[in-house]
Every structure is written in C-alpha cells, then in structure tokens.
Design an enzyme around this catalytic site. Structure first.
Site, mmCIF file in Angstrom:
data_model
loop_
_atom_site.group_PDB
_atom_site.id
_atom_site.type_symbol
_atom_site.label_atom_id
_atom_site.label_comp_id
_atom_site.label_asym_id
_atom_site.label_seq_id
_atom_site.Cartn_x
_atom_site.Cartn_y
_atom_site.Cartn_z
ATOM 1 N N HIS A 1 6.047 28.988 -17.366
ATOM 2 C CA HIS A 1 4.507 29.952 -16.828
ATOM 3 C C HIS A 1 3.673 30.001 -17.493
ATOM 4 O O HIS A 1 2.834 31.713 -17.109
ATOM 5 C CB HIS A 1 5.150 31.133 -15.860
ATOM 6 C CG HIS A 1 5.868 30.209 -14.779
ATOM 7 N ND1 HIS A 1 7.334 30.671 -14.205
ATOM 8 C CD2 HIS A 1 6.355 29.034 -14.345
ATOM 9 C CE1 HIS A 1 7.838 29.888 -13.613
ATOM 10 N NE2 HIS A 1 7.205 29.028 -13.224
HETATM 11 C C1 LIG Z 1 9.054 22.223 -17.335
HETATM 12 C C2 LIG Z 1 8.262 23.178 -16.443
HETATM 13 C C3 LIG Z 1 8.927 23.475 -15.624
HETATM 14 C C4 LIG Z 1 7.782 23.805 -14.196
HETATM 15 N N1 LIG Z 1 8.788 24.660 -13.048
HETATM 16 C C5 LIG Z 1 7.614 25.455 -12.247
HETATM 17 C C6 LIG Z 1 8.310 25.356 -10.892
HETATM 18 O O1 LIG Z 1 9.160 24.862 -10.597
HETATM 19 N N2 LIG Z 1 7.562 25.800 -9.618
HETATM 20 C C7 LIG Z 1 6.168 26.130 -10.562
HETATM 21 O O2 LIG Z 1 5.954 26.982 -9.500
HETATM 22 N N3 LIG Z 1 5.468 26.167 -11.632
HETATM 23 C C8 LIG Z 1 6.381 25.253 -13.053
HETATM 24 N N4 LIG Z 1 6.157 25.181 -13.881
HETATM 25 C C9 LIG Z 1 4.971 25.716 -14.310
HETATM 26 C C10 LIG Z 1 3.516 24.765 -13.236
HETATM 27 O O3 LIG Z 1 3.583 23.479 -13.269
HETATM 28 C C11 LIG Z 1 2.652 25.206 -14.264
HETATM 29 O O4 LIG Z 1 1.539 26.226 -13.707
HETATM 30 C C12 LIG Z 1 1.451 24.411 -14.015
HETATM 31 O O5 LIG Z 1 1.579 22.940 -13.466
HETATM 32 C C13 LIG Z 1 -0.356 24.495 -14.508
HETATM 33 O O6 LIG Z 1 -0.734 23.748 -14.378
HETATM 34 P P1 LIG Z 1 -1.932 23.404 -14.916
HETATM 35 O O7 LIG Z 1 -2.987 22.930 -14.037
HETATM 36 O O8 LIG Z 1 -2.395 24.823 -15.930
HETATM 37 O O9 LIG Z 1 -1.587 22.779 -16.265
HETATM 38 P P2 LIG Z 1 -0.782 21.180 -16.798
HETATM 39 O O10 LIG Z 1 -0.986 21.187 -15.387
HETATM 40 O O11 LIG Z 1 -0.389 21.920 -17.454
HETATM 41 O O12 LIG Z 1 -2.007 20.421 -16.861
HETATM 42 C C14 LIG Z 1 -2.700 20.084 -18.061
HETATM 43 C C15 LIG Z 1 -3.232 18.922 -18.398
HETATM 44 O O13 LIG Z 1 -4.178 18.675 -18.852
HETATM 45 C C16 LIG Z 1 -3.727 17.757 -19.817
HETATM 46 N N5 LIG Z 1 -4.539 18.342 -21.346
HETATM 47 C C17 LIG Z 1 -4.609 19.531 -22.120
HETATM 48 N N6 LIG Z 1 -4.908 19.129 -23.276
HETATM 49 C C18 LIG Z 1 -5.979 18.512 -23.048
HETATM 50 C C19 LIG Z 1 -7.220 17.812 -23.888
HETATM 51 N N7 LIG Z 1 -7.572 18.832 -25.119
HETATM 52 N N8 LIG Z 1 -7.431 16.492 -23.611
HETATM 53 C C20 LIG Z 1 -7.465 15.915 -21.969
HETATM 54 N N9 LIG Z 1 -6.629 16.176 -21.553
HETATM 55 C C21 LIG Z 1 -5.582 17.601 -21.541
HETATM 56 C C22 LIG Z 1 -2.853 17.887 -20.449
HETATM 57 O O14 LIG Z 1 -2.088 16.731 -20.666
HETATM 58 C C23 LIG Z 1 -2.613 18.007 -18.642
HETATM 59 O O15 LIG Z 1 -1.926 16.940 -18.267
HETATM 60 C C24 LIG Z 1 7.311 24.979 -15.064
HETATM 61 C C25 LIG Z 1 6.051 24.167 -15.443
HETATM 62 C C26 LIG Z 1 7.096 23.443 -16.166
HETATM 63 C C27 LIG Z 1 6.492 23.249 -18.232
#
Ligand SMILES: Cc1cc2nc3c(=O)[nH]c(=O)nc-3n(C[C@H](O)[C@H](O)[C@H](O)COP(=O)(O)OP(=O)(O)OC[C@H]3O[C@@H](n4cnc5c(N)ncnc54)[C@H](O)[C@@H]3O)c2cc1C
Length: 528
Positions: free
Chosen positions: A466
């Site tokens: 997280h």
């Molecule tokens: C294994 C795991 C289990 C988890 N379990 C839970 C759970 O059960 N419940 C819960 O609430 N949360 C859980 N989480 C946390 C939750 O999924 C994250 O907090 C949430 O998805 C974050 O969203 P985000 O949009 O910030 O980032 P992300 O969803 O990680 O999205 C970022 C995106 O940007 C892309 N990206 C990054 N850099 C670049 C770049 N330079 N150029 C182009 N694209 C790029 C990445 O490939 C990705 O697709 C878990 C996370 C993981 C990894």
C-alpha cells in the site's frame, strides 16, 4: 493499440486504478480528447481473472518487480514490492479487498488545510464508484461501475477466525465500510460473478469504444515537457524509440506512488539538488517530491492445520473445473478472506492494527508454497509514524528508482505489530481453532519474549502493498500538489493516484485511490 489522432486535451500517464477512472470519466464528454498511456500491456490471462491466483502474477512481466533499498530497521533486508504493470495497474493484481479506511482519516486530511477532502465530501465519490451487491444505502452506491461483492465462498477456517475473534471481544462487523470501522468480519471484494473486477474491467473497457479515447500500451512515459512554466507534452519510449505527444489542456500523472514521483524528478521537478545530482536540468524546485512515502508493513504468523480444509489443494484439477464451469470452489477466494480492525491502545481515535486472516500459507508473498494444509494471520500496522522516500538512482527512465520505505523506524510502530503477533497467537489458541491448530510455523513456539518477537518481525516483515504519499497534497512547504491535485508551480500538470494521500488511510488503499480519481475527474471537468 495505435493512437487515433495526434492531438489531445488530456494525457493520462498510467492505466492503473486511478488512470482507468480518469480516462473513463473524462471521456464521458464526447468533446474531450484523451490519451491514456500505459507502460505495461493488456490485462489478459487466467491468473488475472481467477481471484486466488493473484500471487502467480508476482515477478512476471505483468509486475514492476521493485525492491526497496536495504531497510535499516529490518536488518538491512531489501523488500520485494510487486506493482501491477498492465491495464488496470495494481487493481489487476491486488487481493481485491474493498476497504475505505476510517472516516476520521479524511477529516484529518481536511483539517490540514485541504478543503473538500473531509469524509462527508468524499462519501458521494465512494458511492459514485460503487455497484454494491446489496444495493444502494446511506453508505453504499448501487449503480457505479465497480462491482463490490460478498465472497462467494467462505472457508471453514475463516469461520473459525470470526468466532475466535468474537470470543476475544472483537464485535462482529457485517460492513467495514458502513457505520462502524472496527471489529471482525469477512471482507467485501472487487469481484463480479466470482472474477476479479479491476479498474480496467469496471471503467476502461466500457469506454474503449469511445472515439475520443486513445489508449497506448507498452508506452513508457519518460519526461513531462515543460515550456515557460506550463506542461505542454510528454516524451515516452515505445519499442525502443523516443516519441513526443502534446496536450492542449493538462498532463495527468497516474503512475502510482513509485512512478509518479520518479517521473516528476526525471522531468526536473523536485528537490533541485537531487535532480541536478542525477544530471537532469532542474525545471522547478519542489522539495516534497518523493518524500513522505508511507506503507503498511505486515508479518505472517502461520500454523499447520490438522484438517484438509485450507487452500493447499485449491489448484487441483477438480477445483479448477469447478471454478471455470461454475465460478465456485476455493479459487474464488481472495486468500485474505477476513480481518479485524482494532485499536491497540484505547486512547487513539482510529484503528492502528489490521489483522488479516487467510486459510492458506502466505509467507514471503506466497512465493514458497507448502503442500501441507495451513492457515495464517497477517498483523499489519495501519498508522505508521515512519516515513520513507523515492529518489532517482539514474536519469534513465527505465531504471527503477531508489525506494526507501523506512519501515518500523519508531518504537511505537514496532509495538503495534508485536501486539498483532500476540493477538494472532491468542486467536489460534482459542477454542474455535482447537480442532484445526497444528504446530506454529512462524514465528514458532521458541519465540516467546517481546524482544524475540521484535527480532522475528525484523527478519520477516514485508509490505502489504500500500505505498502512498510520495506526492502529497497540502499547503505546507513539502506538499507537491494543492487540494485540487495541481502540481505546485507548474501549470497544466496534476498528479492523481495513491501518491497524493498526505497520510495513509487505515485500511487497504484501492477504494481510496478510486475515490480520489473520481473526485479529480469531477474537478477537472468543472475546470477547477
Ligand atoms: C499485490 C497487491 C495486493 C494489493 N491488495 C490490495 C487489496 O486487497 N485491497 C486494496 O484496497 N488495495 C490493495 N492493493 C493496493 C492497491 O491496488 C493500490 O493502492 C492501487 O491500485 C493504487 O492505484 P494507483 O492508481 O495509484 O497505481 P497503480 O494501480 O499501480 O497504477 C499505476 C499504473 O501506471 C503505470 N505506469 C507507471 N509508470 C508509468 C510510466 N512511466 N509510463 C506509463 N505508465 C506507467 C503502471 O504500469 C500502472 O498500470 C494491493 C496492491 C498490490 C500490488
């Protein structure tokens, strides 16, 4: 997928939890042209769809496969950090727990000068995103894109956990996202008909037919192009070539808590000394970029199980067939089926301990499975005082940055997990587990004193996945974005993802990230 045209109003970097929400909501207006750029590829494959299979995505090409720098309080271990690298981002590989945290988390954000971020302002956005299995209510939405469902099958060990926790005085909570946050219960999950329902499924796929949305996969954003104080475009790498794309209105970074600060630093926006040290031309001095990193650390307390009821045989051919034909059986499990939210000290206002339970052996991210039947607890610190950082290791956008979580660097952070280990043991030794409980595998019965438990935690703690806070919102000198998520000092640039949380929420972080993106889309569409 090729881009449909070369001119856009908005470019969104990252098709993860937040990026998919933004792409969908912004293109509801047919006159708004959006490019969504994703470094990973499509979200195809059974291991994404089958809930129990999420750990099989670890260390594959669908994972950024990060490692922290040596962690000082964890015997200088480097910790593995999975993050989703595909459409849906981490929502395509997470454990699907739907948890909003505590209303006071958001009231605290608001009290620090962020107007519009109190729980009463945010509840409508949680509801807007949600298609709750039990329908619309005071706390839940019934017509949003994201399916929030009960687990289709609850393991008998999980039922024993619920009974054990109640026997120890934790009230049964039928809805962690309703009127009360504390207590014990089965988690609701982001699943639809027994399959994972990622943000790509919920938001992006239904929007893909819109002519005003272009999606580029395997396109790695390398640098935001800033001209006279305004973000005008983006450089990205695709198939070994550096390309440029421009936006008329805004560039929106949604790369997550590791990549969004990295991209700002690569663009010369960040602490000027760090940027220059990496050999990058400094564009704007913003000292908070990459600072304030927070995460939930967890340790696994595991037992052998005397009865053949755990998930040890979940992957058998009959179970696979049950799943594929009827969407039933143990493979619908999200592994961490239930949990407790509790306060380890009565005087604190918000739970500081989340104790997850799984009818499985989940040690080292599930990467070393055992054949025997097992069950386990995951005591997790919810309200860390420790703060870490994201810094550049090099000016190459394809190099991972230096991640320092700085886990458990204060005594009180450590003490919460010590209490969680003790609570796990009390639960395992309570009557409902009597018929199941075999030997304690982790930490093992030889670990008795608090000092020995601390040593076990230093050796074994891992991330609960997280990371947040590395581009925090606020009005102080270390804030990276303002309360409208606009990067300070640069026009036409926002950050919208988990990195903007100023303090981590007391629960899993996907639902809060989706809420943040729903609110951001509203602000962007309203022109504020
Ligand atoms: C294994 C795991 C289990 C988890 N379990 C839970 C759970 O059960 N419940 C819960 O609430 N949360 C859980 N989480 C946390 C939750 O999924 C994250 O907090 C949430 O998805 C974050 O969203 P985000 O949009 O910030 O980032 P992300 O969803 O990680 O999205 C970022 C995106 O940007 C892309 N990206 C990054 N850099 C670049 C770049 N330079 N150029 C182009 N694209 C790029 C990445 O490939 C990705 O697709 C878990 C996370 C993981 C990894």
């Amino acid at each position: 997928m090729p881009a449909k045209s070369s001119a856009y109003d908005y470019i969104i970097v990252g098709a993860g939890s937040a990026g998919c929400v933004l792409a969908s909501r912004l293109t509801e207006d047919p006159h708004t042209r959006v490019l969504l750029l994703e470094a990973g590829g499509a979200d195809k494959g059974l291991y994404i769809r089958i809930p129990a299979a999420f750990s099989k995505l670890y260390k594959t090409k669908l994972d950024w496969n990060y490692e922290t720098e040596p962690e000082p309080s964890l015997h200088n271990r480097s910790l593995y950090w999975p993050r989703g690298k595909m459409l849906g981002g981490s929502s395509s590989m997470n454990a699907m727990i739907y948890a909003r945290g505590n209303p006071l988390d958001y009231d605290h954000w608001e009290s620090l000068g962020n107007a519009g971020w109190g729980f009463k302002d945010l509840l409508p956005y949680f509801k807007k995103s949600e298609m709750q299995q039990h329908g619309e209510s005071a706390y839940h939405g019934g017509s949003g894109p994201l399916h929030v469902s009960d687990l289709r099958r609850v393991n008998p060990l999980t039922r024993a956990f619920l009974e054990a926790a109640e026997a120890l005085g934790h009230p049964r909570n039928p809805d962690f996202n309703g009127a009360h946050h504390e207590g014990v219960g089965v988690y609701q999950v982001t699943q639809k008909n027994g399959r994972r329902h990622s943000c790509a499924d919920a938001y992006l796929c239904p929007a893909l037919t819109r002519r005003n949305l272009s999606v580029l996969t395997e396109a790695h954003a390398a640098r935001v192009l800033v001209e006279t104080g305004r973000a005008r475009g983006l450089e990205y790498l695709q198939a070994g070539t550096r390309k440029t794309v421009r936006a008329d209105r805004e560039i929106i970074l949604a790369g997550g808590s590791v990549n969004s600060p990295q991209l700002l630093l690569l663009s010369g926006i960040g602490p000027v000394d760090e940027v220059r040290k990496a050999g990058i031309h400094a564009v704007h001095d913003l000292p908070g970029v990459g600072k304030n990193l927070q995460d939930h650390p967890m340790v696994s307390v595991g037992y052998l199980c005397h009865e053949p009821v755990s998930m040890a045989t979940a992957e058998s051919i009959p179970n696979l067939l049950r799943y594929l034909l009827f969407r039933s059986g143990p493979l619908v499990s999200n592994v961490a089926e239930a949990g407790i939210f509790a306060r380890t000290r009565p005087e604190i206002p918000v739970p500081d301990l989340q104790l997850l339970f799984g009818p499985a052996y989940y040690v080292n991210h599930g990467l070393n499975p055992r054949k025997e039947h097992c069950f386990g607890f995951g005591p997790t610190l919810l309200t860390p005082e420790s703060r870490g950082s994201i810094k550049l290791k090099s000016a190459n956008p394809l190099d991972p940055p230096a991640i320092r979580a700085n886990y458990l660097s204060t005594r009180s952070d450590m003490q919460v997990i010590v209490e969680g280990v003790k609570l796990s043991r009390s639960l395992a030794h309570s009557q409902p587990f009597a018929r199941y409980r075999g030997d304690e595998l982790h930490p093992g019965s030889h670990v008795k004193s608090d000092e020995e438990i601390v040593e076990f935690i230093r050796n074994e703690a891992q991330t609960l996945y997280h990371p947040v806070g590395s581009c925090k919102m606020g009005s102080d000198a270390m804030a990276v974005v303002d309360h409208r998520l606009r990067v300070k000092g640069i026009e036409g640039l926002r950050v919208v993802d988990a990195s903007v949380m100023l303090c981590i929420t007391a629960g899993n972080t996907n639902a809060p990230t989706i809420m943040i993106a729903e609110k951001a889309a509203d602000m962007i569409r309203a022109g504020v």
